[in-house]
Design a protein around this motif. Structure first.
Motif, mmCIF file in Angstrom:
data_model
loop_
_atom_site.group_PDB
_atom_site.id
_atom_site.type_symbol
_atom_site.label_atom_id
_atom_site.label_comp_id
_atom_site.label_asym_id
_atom_site.label_seq_id
_atom_site.Cartn_x
_atom_site.Cartn_y
_atom_site.Cartn_z
ATOM 1 N N ARG A 26 -4.976 3.066 -4.606
ATOM 2 C CA ARG A 26 -4.717 1.786 -4.927
ATOM 3 C C ARG A 26 -4.628 1.565 -6.340
ATOM 4 N N VAL A 60 -1.236 -0.273 -8.364
ATOM 5 C CA VAL A 60 -1.402 -1.230 -9.565
ATOM 6 C C VAL A 60 -1.025 -0.986 -10.709
ATOM 7 N N LEU A 86 -8.483 -5.596 -10.498
ATOM 8 C CA LEU A 86 -7.148 -5.088 -9.791
ATOM 9 C C LEU A 86 -7.705 -4.066 -8.808
ATOM 10 N N TRP A 138 -0.123 -7.672 -2.214
ATOM 11 C CA TRP A 138 -1.538 -7.878 -2.964
ATOM 12 C C TRP A 138 -2.037 -9.289 -2.782
#
Length: 157
Positions: free
Chosen positions: A10, A14, A38, A110
């Motif tokens: 993940r 990002v 984030l 997201w």
């Protein structure tokens, strides 16, 4: 994937998204609290442990030669490297050969929290499908055998 590091994957996605415009030489810099948010590390923990968790996740990516990272105070600076783990500086794919094709992940991935809803195998499947051409089909009858547990909700990282 081989490290079974959902948080790391993940985080990597990002970073790729944050660096995708290439304006700063494939580098982005944020406060460690921002990195924690984030990566969704901030929710179950206190501020300092979230910051530490973010730094550790980034360090694992650096160990895999996917990024270079450094920090100054609470600021963490990350530079994207090639996704093949060679440690070579990142360069935008040219899309002229099979090896240099790229994929685009829509921002809704997201904004609609889809990144939080997928388990590690599910996220891997998503990336495989996202990489395929729009005309590609995967036979649904083989999905349970090929991607066992892929569509189950993500467990806490």
């Amino acid at each position: 994937m081989t490290g079974r590091d959902l948080r790391g994957l993940r985080a990597y996605l990002v970073i790729v998204a944050a660096c995708s415009n290439g304006d700063w030489g494939w580098t982005t810099e944020h406060d460690s609290a921002v990195w924690a948010r984030l990566m969704d590390i901030d929710k179950p923990s206190n501020s300092q442990s979230a910051r530490t968790g973010a730094w550790r996740a980034l360090c694992r990516l650096a160990d895999r030669k996917l990024i270079e990272c450094g920090r100054s105070g609470t600021m963490i600076k990350v530079t994207l490297l090639r996704e093949d783990g060679t440690g070579i500086a990142y360069d935008r794919p040219k899309d002229d050969t099979e090896e240099s094709q790229f994929m685009q992940i829509p921002t809704t991935f997201w904004t609609h929290d889809r990144d939080e809803k997928l388990s590690l195998p599910g996220l891997a499947l998503f990336l495989v499908v996202a990489r395929e051409k729009h005309w590609a089909t995967l036979p649904a009858e083989w999905a349970p055998q090929w991607f066992r547990g892929s569509l189950t909700p993500a467990k806490a990282a």
